[in-house]
Structures are given as structure tokens and as C-alpha cells.
Design a protein around this motif. Structure first.
Motif, PDB file in Angstrom:
ATOM      1  N   ASN A 284       0.810  -1.211   0.000  1.00  0.00           N
ATOM      2  CA  ASN A 284       0.000   0.000   0.000  1.00  0.00           C
ATOM      3  C   ASN A 284       0.844   1.262   0.000  1.00  0.00           C
ATOM      4  OD1 ASN A 284      -2.830  -1.120   0.209  1.00  0.00           O
ATOM      5  ND2 ASN A 284      -1.900  -2.085   1.987  1.00  0.00           N
ATOM      6  N   ALA A 285       1.932   1.252   0.743  1.00  0.00           N
ATOM      7  CA  ALA A 285       2.839   2.402   0.745  1.00  0.00           C
ATOM      8  C   ALA A 285       3.426   2.612  -0.640  1.00  0.00           C
ATOM      9  CB  ALA A 285       3.947   2.196   1.767  1.00  0.00           C
ATOM     10  N   THR A 286       3.754   1.519  -1.321  1.00  0.00           N
ATOM     11  CA  THR A 286       4.328   1.612  -2.662  1.00  0.00           C
ATOM     12  C   THR A 286       3.287   2.116  -3.660  1.00  0.00           C
ATOM     13  OG1 THR A 286       5.869  -0.169  -2.154  1.00  0.00           O
ATOM     14  CG2 THR A 286       5.531   0.343  -4.475  1.00  0.00           C
ATOM     15  N   ALA A 287       2.058   1.623  -3.548  1.00  0.00           N
ATOM     16  CA  ALA A 287       0.987   2.106  -4.431  1.00  0.00           C
ATOM     17  C   ALA A 287       0.778   3.605  -4.238  1.00  0.00           C
ATOM     18  CB  ALA A 287      -0.299   1.342  -4.165  1.00  0.00           C
ATOM     19  N   LEU A 288       0.811   4.051  -2.992  1.00  0.00           N
ATOM     20  CA  LEU A 288       0.669   5.481  -2.722  1.00  0.00           C
ATOM     21  C   LEU A 288       1.808   6.262  -3.380  1.00  0.00           C
ATOM     22  CD1 LEU A 288      -0.855   7.734  -1.171  1.00  0.00           C
ATOM     23  CD2 LEU A 288       0.678   7.281   0.767  1.00  0.00           C
ATOM     24  N   ALA A 289       3.014   5.688  -3.337  1.00  0.00           N
ATOM     25  CA  ALA A 289       4.193   6.356  -3.893  1.00  0.00           C
ATOM     26  C   ALA A 289       4.137   6.485  -5.413  1.00  0.00           C
ATOM     27  CB  ALA A 289       5.462   5.610  -3.478  1.00  0.00           C
TER      28      ALA A 289
ATOM     29  N   LEU B 173       9.655   8.663   4.815  1.00  0.00           N
ATOM     30  CA  LEU B 173       9.992   9.207   3.501  1.00  0.00           C
ATOM     31  C   LEU B 173       9.238   8.409   2.447  1.00  0.00           C
ATOM     32  CD1 LEU B 173      11.650  11.019   1.594  1.00  0.00           C
ATOM     33  CD2 LEU B 173      13.433   9.243   1.618  1.00  0.00           C
ATOM     34  N   ILE B 174       8.293   9.071   1.778  1.00  0.00           N
ATOM     35  CA  ILE B 174       7.635   8.466   0.621  1.00  0.00           C
ATOM     36  C   ILE B 174       8.562   8.670  -0.568  1.00  0.00           C
ATOM     37  CG2 ILE B 174       5.667   8.569  -0.957  1.00  0.00           C
ATOM     38  CD1 ILE B 174       3.946   9.536   1.345  1.00  0.00           C
ATOM     39  N   MET B 175       8.989   7.573  -1.164  1.00  0.00           N
ATOM     40  CA  MET B 175       9.927   7.635  -2.281  1.00  0.00           C
ATOM     41  C   MET B 175       9.147   7.446  -3.569  1.00  0.00           C
ATOM     42  SD  MET B 175      12.700   5.255  -0.304  1.00  0.00           S
ATOM     43  CE  MET B 175      14.122   5.544  -1.360  1.00  0.00           C
ATOM     44  N   GLY B 176       8.895   8.536  -4.275  1.00  0.00           N
ATOM     45  CA  GLY B 176       8.065   8.495  -5.463  1.00  0.00           C
ATOM     46  C   GLY B 176       8.525   7.446  -6.467  1.00  0.00           C
ATOM     47  N   ASN B 177       7.562   6.701  -7.011  1.00  0.00           N
ATOM     48  CA  ASN B 177       7.835   5.625  -7.973  1.00  0.00           C
ATOM     49  C   ASN B 177       8.727   4.531  -7.405  1.00  0.00           C
ATOM     50  OD1 ASN B 177       8.052   8.419  -9.917  1.00  0.00           O
ATOM     51  ND2 ASN B 177       6.515   6.882 -10.449  1.00  0.00           N
ATOM     52  N   HIS B 178       8.781   4.401  -6.090  1.00  0.00           N
ATOM     53  CA  HIS B 178       9.734   3.463  -5.493  1.00  0.00           C
ATOM     54  C   HIS B 178       9.155   2.709  -4.296  1.00  0.00           C
ATOM     55  CE1 HIS B 178      14.232   2.868  -4.126  1.00  0.00           C
ATOM     56  NE2 HIS B 178      13.507   1.768  -3.998  1.00  0.00           N
ATOM     57  N   GLY B 179       8.977   3.363  -3.168  1.00  0.00           N
ATOM     58  CA  GLY B 179       8.524   2.674  -1.965  1.00  0.00           C
ATOM     59  C   GLY B 179       8.521   3.619  -0.784  1.00  0.00           C
ATOM     60  N   VAL B 180       8.916   3.114   0.384  1.00  0.00           N
ATOM     61  CA  VAL B 180       8.898   3.928   1.594  1.00  0.00           C
ATOM     62  C   VAL B 180      10.123   3.620   2.437  1.00  0.00           C
ATOM     63  CG1 VAL B 180       7.563   2.230   2.929  1.00  0.00           C
ATOM     64  CG2 VAL B 180       7.462   4.647   3.570  1.00  0.00           C
ATOM     65  N   SER B 181      10.621   4.629   3.137  1.00  0.00           N
ATOM     66  CA  SER B 181      11.664   4.443   4.133  1.00  0.00           C
ATOM     67  C   SER B 181      11.168   5.010   5.453  1.00  0.00           C
ATOM     68  CB  SER B 181      12.972   5.132   3.726  1.00  0.00           C
ATOM     69  OG  SER B 181      13.599   4.439   2.671  1.00  0.00           O
ATOM     70  N   VAL B 182      11.519   4.337   6.537  1.00  0.00           N
ATOM     71  CA  VAL B 182      11.055   4.714   7.866  1.00  0.00           C
ATOM     72  C   VAL B 182      12.257   4.839   8.788  1.00  0.00           C
ATOM     73  CG1 VAL B 182       9.734   3.943   9.869  1.00  0.00           C
ATOM     74  CG2 VAL B 182       8.830   3.572   7.578  1.00  0.00           C
ATOM     75  N   ALA B 183      12.345   5.939   9.517  1.00  0.00           N
ATOM     76  CA  ALA B 183      13.455   6.166  10.445  1.00  0.00           C
ATOM     77  C   ALA B 183      12.923   6.324  11.864  1.00  0.00           C
ATOM     78  CB  ALA B 183      14.234   7.418  10.040  1.00  0.00           C
ATOM     79  N   ALA B 184      13.717   5.865  12.836  1.00  0.00           N
ATOM     80  CA  ALA B 184      13.316   5.972  14.236  1.00  0.00           C
ATOM     81  C   ALA B 184      14.533   5.762  15.126  1.00  0.00           C
ATOM     82  CB  ALA B 184      12.234   4.950  14.568  1.00  0.00           C
ATOM     83  N   ALA B 185      14.319   5.971  16.416  1.00  0.00           N
ATOM     84  CA  ALA B 185      15.401   5.797  17.385  1.00  0.00           C
ATOM     85  C   ALA B 185      15.573   4.345  17.804  1.00  0.00           C
ATOM     86  CB  ALA B 185      15.142   6.669  18.612  1.00  0.00           C
ATOM     87  N   THR B 186      14.517   3.547  17.688  1.00  0.00           N
ATOM     88  CA  THR B 186      14.570   2.144  18.087  1.00  0.00           C
ATOM     89  C   THR B 186      13.894   1.274  17.042  1.00  0.00           C
ATOM     90  OG1 THR B 186      12.455   2.150  19.274  1.00  0.00           O
ATOM     91  CG2 THR B 186      14.414   2.833  20.531  1.00  0.00           C
ATOM     92  N   VAL B 187      14.214  -0.017  17.063  1.00  0.00           N
ATOM     93  CA  VAL B 187      13.595  -0.953  16.129  1.00  0.00           C
ATOM     94  C   VAL B 187      12.089  -1.018  16.370  1.00  0.00           C
ATOM     95  CG1 VAL B 187      13.483  -3.368  15.397  1.00  0.00           C
ATOM     96  CG2 VAL B 187      15.707  -2.300  15.849  1.00  0.00           C
ATOM     97  N   ALA B 188      11.685  -1.048  17.637  1.00  0.00           N
ATOM     98  CA  ALA B 188      10.254  -1.133  17.954  1.00  0.00           C
ATOM     99  C   ALA B 188       9.490   0.061  17.387  1.00  0.00           C
ATOM    100  CB  ALA B 188      10.055  -1.225  19.464  1.00  0.00           C
ATOM    101  N   GLU B 189      10.065   1.265  17.529  1.00  0.00           N
ATOM    102  CA  GLU B 189       9.387   2.459  17.017  1.00  0.00           C
ATOM    103  C   GLU B 189       9.328   2.443  15.490  1.00  0.00           C
ATOM    104  OE1 GLU B 189      10.395   6.309  19.128  1.00  0.00           O
ATOM    105  OE2 GLU B 189      11.820   4.947  20.093  1.00  0.00           O
TER     106      GLU B 189
END
Length: 249
Positions: A111-116, A166-182
Motif C-alpha cells: 500500500n505504501a508503494t501504491a501510494l508512492a 519518507l515516501i519515495m516516489g515511484n519506489h517505496g517507503v523508508s522509515v526512520a526511528a530511534a529504536t527498532v520497535a518504534e
């Protein structure tokens, strides 16, 4: 416990959490063949980080399989166990330039990729989950093919900035956080939010988009629920301990 023992213990915990995230990505259908990458920094400056090896299916990954890489080492890609070039481009650059992004997940969740792929991939605030990310999403529309060039990595890192998504147009998504759980909870809710928005779009009816004030208020109301992500991830790891305990090996 000595400092060295504490550091070893901390790294093992990070390895187990990251290995769990790979297994759980399969459970939720976020994986894609033997591609995509998750990483976590083990040093305060972000330069030393763990990442999955090249072309290893998420369902097979164990804590001991994770590569320990140095984002400042230009010779990484010359070694026999070199990571995937696109992974090194994205994760190496982000960890080297943005220590606050201690954890970075990059995948092509459906779904994130479709949105992108939309001309306007903005995650519009139409419910609790979409509003959760109001003001917290960066969008990169500079897709240039496989991310395997240094300039591509720098652009991605700069566009992400201090945002968790980060929505990566025509690509996918990247997610950043301080911990793996977050990071896992961000990805979980972002994929749900993208699904809701895409389903709403599919009706052809006008969207009931929240006002900026209401969306900002709703996003702020999510902040005290950070513990929910830790509880969710702990629950999912307990499930893995019963069904796939080898992730910790």
C-alpha cells in the motif's frame, strides 16, 4: 559487567530486534523477493550499523547473519560479503549523515508503494491513522532508477531530514526511528494508513480531509502512545519465540 560486555550485550539485543523485524515483515507481507533492507546503528555517531546481507530472504534471517558495516569505509563494496549496492547507497549515507536516524527500514510494502506511484502521494489526514503522520512525512519525487549512486543516496538522506517517514516516489517507503520497535510501529501504521487512503480514493467520492488544525491536534494526541509500539513489538516477538525462536541465533 564490564563496558565491553555491556556493548556486546547491547549489540546482541539490537541484532535480535532487527532479526525479529525481518521475520515479522514476512508475516505482514511487506517483504519482496530477497530484496529490501533494514538497518540499525550500533554506534552513537551512526557510522557502525547492522544490516541484512545481500539477497537473503527475510524469513531466513537470524541475529548472527546481520552484517556489521562501517558507513565511513569506502572499501565496503570491494569485499566478498559486500551488501547490495542500493542498500549501501541508502543506508550507508543516511547512517553516516544523520545519527538521529538510528534505525532505517526501507521496503516496498504494497500500500505504501501504491501510494508512492501517485502523482500526488501526499498522505492526506482522513482518519486517526493517516493523521498520525501529519507533518511527519517527507516526499522525494526525484526517482532516478535503482538507488546505487552516491548522489542518489545524498538526496534521499537530505530529503528524509528529521522526518520519520519518507515516501519515495515511484519506489517505496523508508522509515526512520530511534529504536527498532518504534520503526516497526511506524511502518505498521503507515502501511495501514496508506491502505485506508487508497480505499477511500477507490470509491470516487470526495475525501473528508481534516483541517490543518485538527490534523495537527490528532498527530499530537498520538505522541503519548509511543509505549503502544513497544508493547506491540514485544507481543510479536513473544509469538516469534514460540514459532520461530531461531531468529535470535
Amino acid at each position: 559487567m564490564t563496558l565491553a560486555q555491556a556493548q556486546t550485550s547491547d549489540e546482541q539485543e539490537l541484532r535480535e530486534d532487527l532479526a525479529a523485524a525481518f521475520r515479522l515483515a514476512v508475516k505482514f507481507g511487506w517483504h519482496e523477493s530477497v530484496g529490501n533492507h533494514f538497518s540499525v546503528a550500533v554506534s552513537d555517531d551512526g557510522s557502525k550499523f547492522l544490516m541484512n546481507p545481500k539477497w537473503r530472504h527475510f524469513s531466513d534471517i537470524k541475529a548472527s547473519d546481520l552484517l556489521l558495516l562501517d558507513a565511513t569505509d569506502d572499501a565496503v563494496m570491494e569485499r566478498e560479503d559486500a551488501p547490495d549496492p542500493s542498500a549501501w547507497c541508502i543506508h550507508g549515507t543516511v547512517h553516516r549523515s544523520n545519527p538521529a536516524a538510528r534505525v532505517l527500514f526501507h521496503c516496498h510494502a504494497p500500500n505504501a508503494t501504491a501510494l508512492a506511484t501517485l502523482q500526488d502521494p501526499t498522505l492526506k489526514p482522513i482518519d486517526l491513522n493517516t493523521a498520525r503522520f501529519y507533518g511527519k512525512v517527507a516526499i522525494d519525487l526525484g526517482f532516478g532508477g535503482m538507488a546505487d549512486e552516491a548522489e542518489e543516496g545524498r538526496r534521499i538522506a537530505e530529503t528524509l531530514g528529521n522526518k520519520p517517514i519518507l515516501i519515495m516516489g515511484n519506489h517505496g517507503v523508508s522509515v526512520a526511528a530511534a529504536t527498532v520497535a518504534e520503526a516497526f510501529e511506524h511502518l505498521y501504521f503507515f502501511e495501514r494508513a496508506a491502505e485506508t487512503l487508497l480505499k477511500a480514493y477507490s470509491t470516487g467520492q470526495p475525501l473528508a480531509v481534516m483541517s490543518d488544525n485538527l490534523a495537527a491536534k490528532t498527530a499530537a494526541e498520538w505522541e503519548p502512545y509511543v509505549g503502544m509500539g513497544y508493547a506491540h513489538f514485544a507481543h510479536l516477538k513473544r509469538e516469534l519465540d514460540r514459532t520461530q525462536p531461531d531468529y535470535r541465533d
